[in-house]
Design an enzyme around this catalytic site. Sequence first.
Site, mmCIF file in Angstrom:
data_model
loop_
_atom_site.group_PDB
_atom_site.id
_atom_site.type_symbol
_atom_site.label_atom_id
_atom_site.label_comp_id
_atom_site.label_asym_id
_atom_site.label_seq_id
_atom_site.Cartn_x
_atom_site.Cartn_y
_atom_site.Cartn_z
ATOM 1 N N THR A 24 -22.339 3.526 8.921
ATOM 2 C CA THR A 24 -21.911 4.852 9.368
ATOM 3 C C THR A 24 -22.307 5.939 8.376
ATOM 4 O O THR A 24 -22.581 5.675 7.205
ATOM 5 C CB THR A 24 -20.387 4.890 9.597
ATOM 6 O OG1 THR A 24 -19.710 4.627 8.371
ATOM 7 C CG2 THR A 24 -19.967 3.884 10.646
ATOM 8 N N ASP A 25 -22.305 7.171 8.872
ATOM 9 C CA ASP A 25 -22.612 8.324 8.022
ATOM 10 C C ASP A 25 -21.322 9.029 7.623
ATOM 11 O O ASP A 25 -20.224 8.541 7.907
ATOM 12 C CB ASP A 25 -23.585 9.272 8.731
ATOM 13 C CG ASP A 25 -23.031 9.861 10.018
ATOM 14 O OD1 ASP A 25 -21.806 9.780 10.250
ATOM 15 O OD2 ASP A 25 -23.831 10.396 10.802
ATOM 16 N N ALA A 26 -21.447 10.176 6.998
ATOM 17 C CA ALA A 26 -20.272 10.911 6.527
ATOM 18 C C ALA A 26 -19.352 11.320 7.673
ATOM 19 O O ALA A 26 -18.160 11.533 7.464
ATOM 20 C CB ALA A 26 -20.709 12.143 5.733
ATOM 21 N N GLY A 27 -19.879 11.408 8.883
ATOM 22 C CA GLY A 27 -19.075 11.770 10.043
ATOM 23 C C GLY A 27 -18.364 10.598 10.687
ATOM 24 O O GLY A 27 -17.632 10.773 11.657
ATOM 25 N N VAL A 29 -19.805 8.017 12.198
ATOM 26 C CA VAL A 29 -20.540 7.421 13.310
ATOM 27 C C VAL A 29 -21.763 6.699 12.752
ATOM 28 O O VAL A 29 -22.182 6.925 11.613
ATOM 29 C CB VAL A 29 -20.959 8.477 14.367
ATOM 30 C CG1 VAL A 29 -19.746 9.143 14.977
ATOM 31 C CG2 VAL A 29 -21.893 9.512 13.775
#
Length: 143
Positions: A24-27, A29
């Site tokens: 996942t990324d910082a968001g 997702v």
Amino acid sequence: MAPIHNTSSPRQSVWPVRVYYEDTDAGGVVYYANYLRFCERARTECLRALGINQHSLRSELGIVFVVRRVEADYLRSAELDDELQVMSTIYDIGAASLKFEQHVLRGDTCLFKAHVTIACLDVERWRATRIPDFLRTLFESEA
């Protein structure tokens, strides 16, 4: 983990994927490039399920399969802990290439789809070479 073949054709397989924190990324997702990683693993496992060992292809026959082209559509986001399935279908077999259609699914919802062209290369010349007949027969057969 082994792919689950949904049809009588060796051209289609389904590979399960769970989304980990590292995907996942910082968001929160799945990072966009990781869908391509999921698809790469699914293609490798599709070949493995057909009895194709890519290390042996390189060491014994001097050939490798490499990605030549990708066309991707990001439709919806996957999130941490999602259980996904990557459906891989070989839909075209050329002289020196395979074309895959791949879908990343969460249940019945398609999150990502791609058309991926894989080229068969001679490792000494790093040029396209014909897919060996025994592989072509395997790809074209109905199991």
